[in-house]
Design a protein around this motif. Structure first.
Motif, short mmCIF file in Angstrom:
data_model
loop_
_atom_site.label_atom_id
_atom_site.label_comp_id
_atom_site.label_asym_id
_atom_site.label_seq_id
_atom_site.Cartn_x
_atom_site.Cartn_y
_atom_site.Cartn_z
N ALA A 1 1.10 -1.26 0.03
CA ALA A 1 -0.13 0.11 0.03
C ALA A 1 0.91 1.30 -0.12
O ALA A 1 2.02 1.31 0.79
CB ALA A 1 -1.00 0.14 1.19
N ARG A 2 0.53 2.22 -0.74
CA ARG A 2 1.20 3.58 -0.78
C ARG A 2 1.13 4.51 0.37
O ARG A 2 -0.07 4.43 0.97
CB ARG A 2 0.88 4.31 -2.01
CG ARG A 2 1.06 3.45 -3.43
CD ARG A 2 0.87 4.62 -4.59
NE ARG A 2 1.73 5.78 -4.39
CZ ARG A 2 1.51 6.70 -5.21
NH1 ARG A 2 0.46 6.72 -6.23
NH2 ARG A 2 2.11 8.03 -5.17
N PRO A 3 1.90 4.76 1.22
CA PRO A 3 1.68 5.50 2.30
C PRO A 3 1.20 6.89 2.05
O PRO A 3 1.44 7.39 0.78
CB PRO A 3 3.35 5.88 2.79
CG PRO A 3 3.85 5.73 1.61
CD PRO A 3 3.54 4.65 0.76
N ARG A 4 0.39 7.47 2.99
CA ARG A 4 -0.23 8.55 2.81
C ARG A 4 0.90 9.72 2.62
O ARG A 4 1.59 9.67 3.37
CB ARG A 4 -1.21 9.07 4.00
CG ARG A 4 -2.38 8.03 4.23
CD ARG A 4 -3.08 8.57 5.17
NE ARG A 4 -2.88 8.32 6.38
CZ ARG A 4 -3.26 9.02 7.50
NH1 ARG A 4 -3.93 9.74 7.43
NH2 ARG A 4 -2.54 8.87 8.56
N PRO B 1 -4.64 14.04 8.92
CA PRO B 1 -3.82 13.95 7.85
C PRO B 1 -2.47 14.54 7.62
O PRO B 1 -1.88 14.23 6.75
CB PRO B 1 -4.81 14.71 6.97
CG PRO B 1 -5.53 15.68 7.96
CD PRO B 1 -5.63 15.03 9.17
N HIS B 2 -2.12 15.39 8.55
CA HIS B 2 -0.86 15.93 8.55
C HIS B 2 -0.12 15.74 9.91
O HIS B 2 0.37 16.89 10.52
CB HIS B 2 -0.97 17.26 8.36
CG HIS B 2 -1.47 17.57 6.98
ND1 HIS B 2 -0.76 17.43 5.73
CD2 HIS B 2 -2.69 18.29 6.37
CE1 HIS B 2 -1.48 17.83 4.72
NE2 HIS B 2 -2.77 18.15 5.12
N ALA B 3 -0.02 14.47 10.52
CA ALA B 3 0.57 14.25 11.77
C ALA B 3 1.80 14.20 11.77
O ALA B 3 2.72 14.00 11.14
CB ALA B 3 -0.07 12.81 12.31
N ALA B 4 2.69 14.99 12.83
CA ALA B 4 3.97 14.97 13.23
C ALA B 4 4.24 14.97 14.58
O ALA B 4 3.44 15.53 15.65
CB ALA B 4 4.35 16.31 12.55
N ALA B 5 5.25 14.53 15.19
CA ALA B 5 5.83 14.50 16.42
C ALA B 5 7.13 14.90 16.42
O ALA B 5 8.14 14.64 15.48
CB ALA B 5 5.84 13.24 17.04
N GLY C 1 4.47 6.80 6.71
CA GLY C 1 3.28 7.09 6.13
C GLY C 1 2.13 7.48 6.85
O GLY C 1 1.09 7.63 6.10
N GLN C 2 2.23 7.48 8.27
CA GLN C 2 1.02 7.85 9.03
C GLN C 2 1.48 9.19 9.82
O GLN C 2 0.91 10.23 9.97
CB GLN C 2 0.82 6.96 9.94
CG GLN C 2 0.10 5.64 9.34
CD GLN C 2 -0.20 4.61 10.11
OE1 GLN C 2 0.50 4.08 11.00
NE2 GLN C 2 -1.42 3.99 9.93
#
Length: 273
Positions: A5-8, A158-162, A200-201
């Motif tokens: 599956a292609r990552p988002r 949709p634009h998660a980051a840490a 991808g997430q």
């Protein structure tokens, strides 16, 4: 074999305001002072909804009040939340995350700034087990617990980051700082390993600044301020700029990176030639 599956993607069309945070809910630990306070303040100015976590509940409440008063004159109530949280205590972290989701319904960005230096100036054999465990509890376990309980919400964004605040002490060392150096190295590898697990997430990165003008650094070095220090010193707001860039869609291709901010010191040879 089925195609993978292609990552988002976390990239979007770049515009002059692409670094703005567009109402994102940004959870920041260690937000009562120093880098955490600077990150929360800059996030609010960039259009985010900051959630300020710290064991110093009065400190984060004052920060939220200050945001509304000084950075947004005329705004009656800033959409922000202050939560007293002990990042070393799992029920406390879980409760803070639950409160955030109850209030705002989502978490888009997580910044782990909570940290302590521990016994600076003590040789390893002088460091008590309790002090060693305390440094790792705050610096490493605190980041782990925060990410553990925010990841389900982050995975829905949709634009998660840490972004994990580490230190140049993860990469270089000075005498009398073994617990701190070891803990910050663990934070860097935590970010790298988690970036692989969440590819991808959720984008996960770390920042590794050298000395920053914070109450912790001034206390560790026995200074009232850094005037005439003889070495360069960051302001917390400068670190916040880098942190929020890494959290923004503009950094969509940056994963698993530890960004070193040390004025180039770690690139220099100490060879006496």
């Amino acid at each position: 074999m089925a195609a993978a599956a292609r990552p988002r993607t976390h990239l979007r069309t770049m515009t002059p305001t692409a670094a703005e945070l567009d109402g994102a809910v940004v959870l920041v630990t260690g937000a009562a002072s120093g880098i955490g306070a600077a990150v929360a303040g800059l996030a609010a100015r960039r259009g985010a909804t900051p959630v300020l976590l710290d064991h110093d509940i009065e400190g984060v409440r004052q920060r939220v009040a200050s945001l509304g008063k000084h950075d947004f004159p005329g705004v009656r109530e800033l959409p922000a939340l202050a939560i007293g949280t002990d990042v070393t205590d799992e029920p406390s972290v879980r409760s803070a995350v639950d409160s955030t989701l109850e209030r705002f319904g989502r978490i888009d960005i997580v910044i782990t700034c909570a940290g302590i230096s521990g016994p600076v100036g003590s040789r390893l054999e002088q460091v008590s087990l309790a002090d060693w465990q305390r440094v790792f509890a705050v610096n490493v376990t605190g980041a782990y617990l925060t990410l553990k309980h925010t990841l389900p919400a982050l995975r829905r964004s949709p634009h998660a980051a840490a972004v994990l605040v580490a230190s140049d002490s993860a990469l270089v060392a000075a005498p009398g700082m073994v617990p701190y150096c070891a803990s910050k190295a663990a934070v860097v590898q935590l970010a790298r390993a988690l970036s692989v697990e969440t590819a991808g997430q959720v984008r996960v990165n770390a920042v590794c600044p050298s000395v920053v003008n914070t109450p912790m650094s001034r206390g560790d070095l026995g200074r009232g301020d850094f005037t005439g220090a003889g070495y360069p010193v960051h302001e917390p707001e400068q670190i916040a700029e880098h942190v929020l860039f890494l959290a923004s869609p503009q950094a969509g291709g940056v994963h698993g990176t530890a960004l070193t901010m040390d004025f180039g010191y770690s690139a220099r040879s100490a060879f006496p030639a």
